[in-house]
Design an enzyme around this catalytic site. Structure first.
Site, mmCIF file in Angstrom:
data_model
loop_
_atom_site.group_PDB
_atom_site.id
_atom_site.type_symbol
_atom_site.label_atom_id
_atom_site.label_comp_id
_atom_site.label_asym_id
_atom_site.label_seq_id
_atom_site.Cartn_x
_atom_site.Cartn_y
_atom_site.Cartn_z
ATOM 1 N N ARG A 185 -21.231 23.365 -7.519
ATOM 2 C CA ARG A 185 -20.057 22.830 -6.817
ATOM 3 C C ARG A 185 -19.594 23.730 -5.691
ATOM 4 O O ARG A 185 -18.604 23.430 -5.024
ATOM 5 C CB ARG A 185 -18.905 22.629 -7.821
ATOM 6 N N HIS A 198 -30.693 38.170 -12.540
ATOM 7 C CA HIS A 198 -31.996 38.048 -11.891
ATOM 8 C C HIS A 198 -31.791 37.287 -10.581
ATOM 9 O O HIS A 198 -31.971 36.080 -10.515
ATOM 10 C CB HIS A 198 -32.980 37.305 -12.801
ATOM 11 N N ARG A 225 -32.641 35.650 -7.321
ATOM 12 C CA ARG A 225 -33.874 35.157 -6.711
ATOM 13 C C ARG A 225 -33.666 34.923 -5.218
ATOM 14 O O ARG A 225 -32.543 34.663 -4.768
ATOM 15 C CB ARG A 225 -34.338 33.873 -7.401
ATOM 16 N N HIS A 272 -28.963 30.846 -8.204
ATOM 17 C CA HIS A 272 -27.904 31.187 -9.166
ATOM 18 C C HIS A 272 -27.230 32.494 -8.738
ATOM 19 O O HIS A 272 -26.326 32.459 -7.904
ATOM 20 C CB HIS A 272 -28.424 31.215 -10.612
ATOM 21 N N GLU A 313 -32.947 42.282 -12.482
ATOM 22 C CA GLU A 313 -34.349 41.896 -12.541
ATOM 23 C C GLU A 313 -34.790 41.274 -11.221
ATOM 24 O O GLU A 313 -33.995 40.627 -10.535
ATOM 25 C CB GLU A 313 -34.570 40.860 -13.651
ATOM 26 N N THR A 315 -39.062 29.877 -13.677
ATOM 27 C CA THR A 315 -38.610 30.952 -14.552
ATOM 28 C C THR A 315 -39.768 31.917 -14.753
ATOM 29 O O THR A 315 -40.925 31.571 -14.520
ATOM 30 C CB THR A 315 -38.121 30.402 -15.912
ATOM 31 N N HIS A 370 -37.083 36.460 -23.082
ATOM 32 C CA HIS A 370 -37.502 35.139 -22.645
ATOM 33 C C HIS A 370 -37.585 34.207 -23.844
ATOM 34 O O HIS A 370 -38.440 34.343 -24.710
ATOM 35 C CB HIS A 370 -38.833 35.120 -21.892
ATOM 36 N N ASP A 371 -36.648 33.251 -23.871
ATOM 37 C CA ASP A 371 -36.566 32.214 -24.893
ATOM 38 C C ASP A 371 -36.291 32.756 -26.290
ATOM 39 O O ASP A 371 -36.507 32.050 -27.286
ATOM 40 C CB ASP A 371 -37.824 31.345 -24.911
#
Length: 265
Positions: free
Chosen positions: A18, A43, A45, A50, A75, A113, A211-212
């Protein structure tokens, strides 16, 4: 006990949808810290989908001023240079923010990802990691590299002069999601990570993981022993939608404690 570093990327992703100020990335970080998190991970990018450079600087300043005991982990791919959209390059972010830890990840720009570790049998990759690790460490930044659980690659990481590895735990999480914790395939996969962690420790490297990892698989993973830190974002934030961010952080800390108790460390 293993440190829980909360990745706040998804908070920024929701805010950016938004182009406003809510939800507040700094506010989420403060909530996670108040609930017991020992670190904050971002992280950023190059496409700025984000976490953005301003978030990195704001989090670094807030943590230095208000929570110097909390680890800040940034990261990214050290090969990611400046972009026309205002991304300054990963090197510059590390130079300016001076986080406690930089985790080097071999991501392409458009990658959804992180899904693989470094291949340090490639001389060019090994040279880059070696050069970057020396430069960041000279500035007081601990260096971790994102790695698959392959003992030979981990030995190459040690030769590059890094401080830690971060084990890419996606394949373990996938095995548990597909077959369950007690399936022979899941147990075999977990033992692969246990061997990799032991190899890293024997080489004098600290061991992070991420990760996950989630509430279904985290305690069993921690029970392999030797894990200094886990970085968790997507699953924790998804759980926070149901139970709230502070409660989610506490549940992940409980899972870490359960895994530690099972190991007997």
């Amino acid at each position: 006990m293993t440190l829980l570093s909360v990745n706040v990327n998804k908070i920024a992703w929701l805010r950016n949808s938004r182009e406003g100020t809510r939800p507040d990335v700094l506010g989420a970080a403060r909530t996670a810290i108040a609930a017991g998190a020992g670190g904050i991970t971002v992280h950023p990018r190059p496409d700025q989908r984000h976490i953005r450079p301003g978030d990195v600087h704001a989090l670094a300043a807030m943590l230095r001023a208000d929570h110097p005991e909390i680890e800040f982990n940034v990261e990214g791919n050290p090969a990611a240079g400046p972009r026309d959209n205002g991304y300054p390059g990963f090197d510059r972010l590390i130079e300016e923010a001076r986080p406690d830890q930089a985790t080097l990840v071999p991501d392409a720009d458009a990658q959804l990802t992180s899904d693989h570790g470094w291949d340090l049998s490639d001389p060019a990759a090994a040279r880059r990691v070696t050069e970057v690790a020396a430069r960041y460490r000279s500035r007081g930044v601990r260096v971790s590299v994102f790695m698959d659980p392959e003992p030979e690659q981990i030995a190459r990481a040690q030769a590059c002069g890094v401080d830690r590895i971060e084990l890419y735990t996606g394949p373990y999480a996938e095995a548990v999601a597909r077959h369950g914790l007690d399936h022979v395939g899941s147990r075999a996969r977990l033992e692969t990570y246990a061997r990799a962690a032991r190899r890293a420790t024997d080489l004098g490297l600290g061991v992070n993981a991420g990760h996950d990892l989630d509430l279904d698989n985290l305690a069993a993973f921690i029970a392999i022993g030797g894990i200094a830190e886990v970085s968790i974002g997507h699953a924790l934030i998804a759980d926070a939608l149901d139970i709230g961010l502070a409660a989610a952080v506490r549940k992940y800390l409980d899972a870490i404690a359960a895994g530690t108790a099972k190991r007997g460390d």
